[in-house]
Design a protein around this motif. Structure first.
Motif: not given
Length: 247
Positions: A154-160, A233-240, A242-244
């Motif tokens: 099963p996949l983890g949760a890669p950022p999109v 290059e410009a991007y929009v991050r879909l999911y939040p 996660v950082t400390g």
């Protein structure tokens, strides 16, 4: 300095047509492969019907056009250091299906991406782009399900990240990530030049990289020593994120 095998990332780019990954994410791909990460591009179609006007005007057949676009995309991917796969699902329209989603799930499970790049979910100029994005996102979710019938873990949760569409103002595209592609822009330009079927795009995306580079410098602060010719290059991050640490 490249990554060690334990640290090696895996970039997955899901592209509606054979040229999209070059215009919109060529810099990100080149940066990834230069640092030793794996980069896999999946083209859902060749862009044979809607993005190959020059070849149609020359009287080429559909199969000839597919072969031309395949070769162009393969050359561009090689220039960027990426693997490339073609699902040959057709374009204009690219029709969403569970079969295509399942094929993408298998790709996710195989390459286990640490980052995913694809189209925006809104594009009133080209329905193939949001169709590709919807399937990319659905496949990501299904690949995470332990009970889904596909090889691999099963996949983890890669950022999109959504890459920039051709008409950003009409696609609700408000970038929140600016990527510095200055060190690899020459490779991106060479990859663009592998796509003579869409030669009119070469200078457009060169100019766009310059404009995004100006914005990148302004948001990076005045004292970082960025070169005058910064390219971005410009991007929009879909999911939040996660950082400390907030940065």
């Amino acid at each position: 300095m490249g990554s060690t095998s334990e640290e090696r990332g895996s970039l997955l780019v899901i592209s509606a047509h054979a040229g999209d990954f070059v215009w919109r994410a060529g810099g990100a791909i080149a940066l990834a492969t230069e640092r030793g990460d794996r980069a896999t591009v999946v083209c859902l179609s060749f862009g044979e019907r809607g993005e190959s006007a020059k070849a149609w005007r020359e009287g080429r057949t559909l199969e000839e056009i597919k072969a031309i676009r395949r070769e162009e995309a393969e050359n561009a991917a090689a220039t960027l250091g990426a693997e490339i796969r073609f699902l040959d699902a057709g374009d204009y329209p690219l029709v969403e299906s569970q079969e295509l989603v399942d094929r993408l799930v298998h790709v996710y499970r195989e390459v286990t991406p640490t980052v995913v790049l694809t189209h925006t979910l809104a594009d009133p100029y080209n329905g193939d782009h949001p169709a590709a994005a919807r399937m990319a996102l659905q496949a990501r979710v299904l690949a995470q399900a332990i009970g889904y019938d596909a090889p691999g873990e099963p996949l983890g949760a890669p950022p999109v990240f959504f890459f920039e569409p051709h008409q950003p103002e009409q696609c609700d595209f408000r970038p929140d990530v600016l990527l510095d592609i200055t060190p690899v822009f020459d490779r991106k330009r060479k990859a663009m030049e592998c796509l003579p079927a869409q030669q009119h795009m070469w200078d457009y995306y060169t100019d766009l990289a310059k404009r995004r580079g100006v914005q990148l410098k302004r948001n990076a602060g005045p004292n970082l020593g960025l070169p005058h010719s910064t390219m971005g290059e410009a991007y929009v991050r879909l999911y939040p994120q996660v950082t400390g640490v907030l940065a």
